[in-house]
Design a protein around this motif. Sequence first.
Motif, PDB file in Angstrom:
ATOM      1  N   ASP A 120       0.772  -1.237   0.013  1.00 37.01           N
ATOM      2  CA  ASP A 120      -0.150  -0.105   0.180  1.00 37.01           C
ATOM      3  C   ASP A 120       0.968   1.351   0.026  1.00 37.01           C
ATOM      4  N   ALA A 121       2.027   1.196   0.746  1.00 40.76           N
ATOM      5  CA  ALA A 121       2.896   2.241   0.788  1.00 40.76           C
ATOM      6  C   ALA A 121       3.661   2.660  -0.739  1.00 40.76           C
TER       7      ALA A 121
ATOM      8  N   ASN B 294       2.349   1.554  -3.505  1.00 41.31           N
ATOM      9  CA  ASN B 294       1.002   1.990  -4.417  1.00 41.31           C
ATOM     10  C   ASN B 294       0.853   3.591  -4.067  1.00 41.31           C
ATOM     11  N   TYR B 295       1.018   4.290  -2.772  1.00 42.20           N
ATOM     12  CA  TYR B 295       0.654   5.447  -2.576  1.00 42.20           C
ATOM     13  C   TYR B 295       1.836   6.359  -3.099  1.00 42.20           C
ATOM     14  N   ARG B 296       3.198   5.866  -2.928  1.00 46.27           N
ATOM     15  CA  ARG B 296       4.199   6.477  -3.360  1.00 46.27           C
ATOM     16  C   ARG B 296       4.244   6.610  -4.970  1.00 46.27           C
TER      17      ARG B 296
ATOM     18  N   SER C 233       1.448   7.311  -6.745  1.00 49.07           N
ATOM     19  CA  SER C 233       0.403   7.946  -7.036  1.00 49.07           C
ATOM     20  C   SER C 233       0.660   9.281  -6.360  1.00 49.07           C
ATOM     21  N   HIS C 234       1.523   9.371  -5.471  1.00 52.85           N
ATOM     22  CA  HIS C 234       1.902  10.779  -4.741  1.00 52.85           C
ATOM     23  C   HIS C 234       3.683  10.764  -4.447  1.00 52.85           C
TER      24      HIS C 234
ATOM     25  N   CYS D 232       4.908  12.718  -1.545  1.00 48.20           N
ATOM     26  CA  CYS D 232       4.449  12.361  -0.335  1.00 48.20           C
ATOM     27  C   CYS D 232       5.490  12.508   0.940  1.00 48.20           C
TER      28      CYS D 232
ATOM     29  N   GLU E 222       3.215  10.572   5.761  1.00 51.34           N
ATOM     30  CA  GLU E 222       2.215   9.775   4.956  1.00 51.34           C
ATOM     31  C   GLU E 222       2.476   8.551   4.728  1.00 51.34           C
TER      32      GLU E 222
ATOM     33  N   PHE F  29       0.880   3.632   6.468  1.00 47.09           N
ATOM     34  CA  PHE F  29       0.990   2.285   5.948  1.00 47.09           C
ATOM     35  C   PHE F  29       1.953   1.376   6.623  1.00 47.09           C
TER      36      PHE F  29
END
Length: 171
Positions: free
Chosen positions: A3-4, A6-8, A10-11, A14, A18, A22
């Motif tokens: 999840d981290a 995937n977040y990175r 798209s961001h 970050c 943030e 995760f």
Amino acid sequence: VIDAINYRISHKNCSIDELMQFIKGPDFPTGGRIKDVKDLPNMYETGHGSFKLWCKTEIDTSNKEINQILITEIPWGKDKSELVNNIVKCKYANKLDAILEVRDETDKDGLKIAIDIKKDSDPSNILNFLLSKGVLSSTIKFNTLVIDHNRPVVASLTEMIDCYIEHQVEV
């Protein structure tokens, strides 16, 4: 961790904070509790540091005859039988008459070390004493070494994730 990542992806801008929603902290196969989680953001930012990892404990006062301190997770690097022996040594070295017995009750359901405490003694005082003596903890060195473009470097959490993403794209 996924999840981290995937977040990175798209961001791109970050922050460590943030990403920590995760990745809460390091995970150890034997469990344990990190004493000062407030130090983790700095370690994730710099890529190095150290922290205390404590046994996971609970106090059971439901028995009419004795109180118990139950250890259900031990710090990484601690040997279970050595931990039991060190608790017993601490009992005798510090004349802790409140400790009646220390037993390894580990079975197929998981790790369990029971410390029997006299009913008229406060088990939380005994637990705090054992923690203060370092019997129930380990110091963990934190060093995030990664290979980046064929060179070893100490990386922050964001740099580690970026290296992983770059490697996956390359592969």
